[in-house]
Design an enzyme around this catalytic site. Structure first.
Site, mmCIF file in Angstrom:
data_model
loop_
_atom_site.group_PDB
_atom_site.id
_atom_site.type_symbol
_atom_site.label_atom_id
_atom_site.label_comp_id
_atom_site.label_asym_id
_atom_site.label_seq_id
_atom_site.Cartn_x
_atom_site.Cartn_y
_atom_site.Cartn_z
ATOM 1 C CE1 TYR A 159 -4.018 2.083 0.651
ATOM 2 C CE2 TYR A 159 -2.574 3.032 2.507
ATOM 3 C CZ TYR A 159 -3.903 3.184 1.524
ATOM 4 O OH TYR A 159 -4.592 4.177 1.619
ATOM 5 C CB ILE A 212 -10.148 9.307 6.888
ATOM 6 C CG1 ILE A 212 -9.334 10.309 6.513
ATOM 7 C CG2 ILE A 212 -11.515 9.860 6.455
ATOM 8 C CD1 ILE A 212 -9.049 11.553 6.791
HETATM 9 P P1 NAP Z 1 -13.516 2.843 1.112
HETATM 10 O O1 NAP Z 1 -14.741 3.105 1.842
HETATM 11 O O2 NAP Z 1 -13.097 1.355 1.020
HETATM 12 O O3 NAP Z 1 -13.794 3.252 -0.566
HETATM 13 C C1 NAP Z 1 -12.715 2.669 -1.433
HETATM 14 C C2 NAP Z 1 -13.459 2.992 -2.684
HETATM 15 O O4 NAP Z 1 -12.420 2.709 -3.860
HETATM 16 C C3 NAP Z 1 -14.712 2.152 -2.876
HETATM 17 O O5 NAP Z 1 -15.765 3.202 -3.243
HETATM 18 C C4 NAP Z 1 -14.795 1.326 -3.980
HETATM 19 O O6 NAP Z 1 -15.581 0.949 -4.920
HETATM 20 C C5 NAP Z 1 -13.355 1.960 -4.825
HETATM 21 N N1 NAP Z 1 -12.748 1.172 -5.663
HETATM 22 C C6 NAP Z 1 -11.719 0.302 -5.264
HETATM 23 N N2 NAP Z 1 -11.015 -0.278 -6.387
HETATM 24 C C7 NAP Z 1 -11.956 -0.011 -7.360
HETATM 25 C C8 NAP Z 1 -11.830 -0.112 -8.699
HETATM 26 N N3 NAP Z 1 -11.008 -0.965 -9.243
HETATM 27 N N4 NAP Z 1 -12.685 0.327 -9.464
HETATM 28 C C9 NAP Z 1 -13.457 1.279 -9.106
HETATM 29 N N5 NAP Z 1 -13.580 1.478 -7.920
HETATM 30 C C10 NAP Z 1 -12.760 0.975 -6.947
HETATM 31 O O7 NAP Z 1 -12.347 3.561 1.472
HETATM 32 P P2 NAP Z 1 -11.908 5.170 1.681
HETATM 33 O O8 NAP Z 1 -11.291 5.246 2.914
HETATM 34 O O9 NAP Z 1 -13.107 5.872 1.268
HETATM 35 O O10 NAP Z 1 -11.004 5.193 0.430
HETATM 36 C C11 NAP Z 1 -10.790 6.135 -0.606
HETATM 37 C C12 NAP Z 1 -9.550 6.413 -0.872
HETATM 38 O O11 NAP Z 1 -8.819 7.233 0.338
HETATM 39 C C13 NAP Z 1 -8.498 5.339 -1.083
HETATM 40 O O12 NAP Z 1 -7.619 5.586 -2.442
HETATM 41 C C14 NAP Z 1 -7.533 5.065 0.098
HETATM 42 O O13 NAP Z 1 -6.593 4.452 -0.323
HETATM 43 C C15 NAP Z 1 -7.538 6.505 0.585
HETATM 44 N N6 NAP Z 1 -7.178 6.814 1.868
HETATM 45 C C16 NAP Z 1 -8.030 6.341 2.748
HETATM 46 C C17 NAP Z 1 -7.778 6.761 4.245
HETATM 47 C C18 NAP Z 1 -8.505 6.180 5.285
HETATM 48 O O14 NAP Z 1 -8.082 6.253 6.553
HETATM 49 N N7 NAP Z 1 -9.746 5.830 5.357
HETATM 50 C C19 NAP Z 1 -6.457 7.165 4.585
HETATM 51 C C20 NAP Z 1 -5.443 7.624 3.525
HETATM 52 C C21 NAP Z 1 -6.038 7.452 2.325
HETATM 53 P P3 NAP Z 1 -16.845 0.143 -4.659
HETATM 54 O O15 NAP Z 1 -17.350 -0.141 -3.470
HETATM 55 O O16 NAP Z 1 -18.047 0.459 -5.654
HETATM 56 O O17 NAP Z 1 -16.234 -1.126 -5.241
#
Ligand code: NAP
Length: 241
Positions: free
Chosen positions: A151, A184
């Site tokens: 990651y 987050i």
């Molecule tokens: P999440 O709720 O798990 O959301 C991830 C999203 O990515 C889901 O909506 C999923 O879509 C989508 N996704 C994954 N692979 C995909 C693909 N091949 N094509 C289209 N959509 C895809 O998590 P989140 O925390 O909101 O994450 C959003 C972003 O923030 C990510 O890049 C993550 O690495 C980054 N981030 C999160 C955190 C944190 O603490 N939460 C911290 C730093 C960075 P579906 O559900 O429709 O499949």
């Protein structure tokens, strides 16, 4: 009228970004892969406020599906002003346990997706001589996270792409930035226990876990700004300074 595409828009951070953009009067094409039910719910929720968004199913780790998403947007709106490359997956495991398949899956979903989305979009942004690409990376891409080697590598790759692309596209009026959130509260962190979350919170100077809306606010500023490009901006409560 501005047009934006948000990948992974049905839940978590992508959902908050979609709501923020749509409420600003920006036309949003909200992409999802598996979360169709949440995508429809989001569309219906905004409809009640008199706001229309498009929802579009595509696995952005495949170029052919990305092309369909871009074609749909161009056919309907004839331009793309903003791309938020938010879709991503995480995996928490020991380095010695990462298989080739795990590694490739991580890179396909987190890095190739940003490459395909940016490349397929930039050709239209170049015609307009303007555009804004925001890649969602992570603090782990900046500092490296234990048991998150794949990651962290993927998110560092995104930040590298951001910086290089900002230099290449700056003269064409296209800005490229990364937003690298800290912790987050979304489904991505549902594996952490209450005690683990409390411990993390105690290490964050602002003493709280972030909300998806905190990331959306940062993005709202970045899309309005006109002089920031090639930067990694990290809403993280001071966890990494
Ligand atoms: P999440 O709720 O798990 O959301 C991830 C999203 O990515 C889901 O909506 C999923 O879509 C989508 N996704 C994954 N692979 C995909 C693909 N091949 N094509 C289209 N959509 C895809 O998590 P989140 O925390 O909101 O994450 C959003 C972003 O923030 C990510 O890049 C993550 O690495 C980054 N981030 C999160 C955190 C944190 O603490 N939460 C911290 C730093 C960075 P579906 O559900 O429709 O499949």
């Amino acid at each position: 009228m501005k047009v934006a595409i948000v990948t992974g828009a049905a839940k978590g951070i992508g959902r908050a970004i979609t709501i923020m953009l749509a409420k600003k009067g920006i036309k949003v094409v909200a992409n999802y892969k598996n979360s169709q039910k949440q995508a429809v719910e989001l569309q219906e929720q905004l409809k009640k406020d008199g706001i229309d968004i498009d929802i579009f199913k595509a696995d952005v780790s495949h170029r052919e599906e990305v092309k369909k998403l871009i074609e749909y947007t161009i056919k309907k709106y004839n331009k793309i002003d903003i791309v938020i490359n938010n879709a991503g997956i995480s995996q928490y495991q020991l380095f010695t346990e990462i298989t080739d398949e795990d590694w490739e899956k991580m890179m396909a979903n987190n890095v190739n997706s940003v490459f395909y989305m940016s490349q397929e979009t930039v050709k239209y942004m170049l015609q307009e001589h303007q555009g804004c690409i925001i890649n969602i990376s992570s603090i782990w891409g900046i500092t490296g996270g234990s048991c998150e080697v794949a990651y962290s590598a993927a998110k560092s790759a995104i930040d590298g792409m951001t910086k290089a692309l900002a230099k290449e596209l700056g003269p064409s009026g296209i800005r490229v930035n990364s937003v690298a959130p800290g912790m987050i509260m979304t489904d991505m962190n549902q594996g952490f226990s209450k005690e683990e979350l409390e411990e993390i919170k105690n290490n964050i100077p602002l003493e709280k876990i972030g909300r998806p809306e905190d990331v959306a606010k940062c993005i709202e500023w970045l899309i309005e700004d006109e002089y920031t490009t090639g930067q990694i901006i990290s809403p993280n409560g001071g966890w990494v300074i």
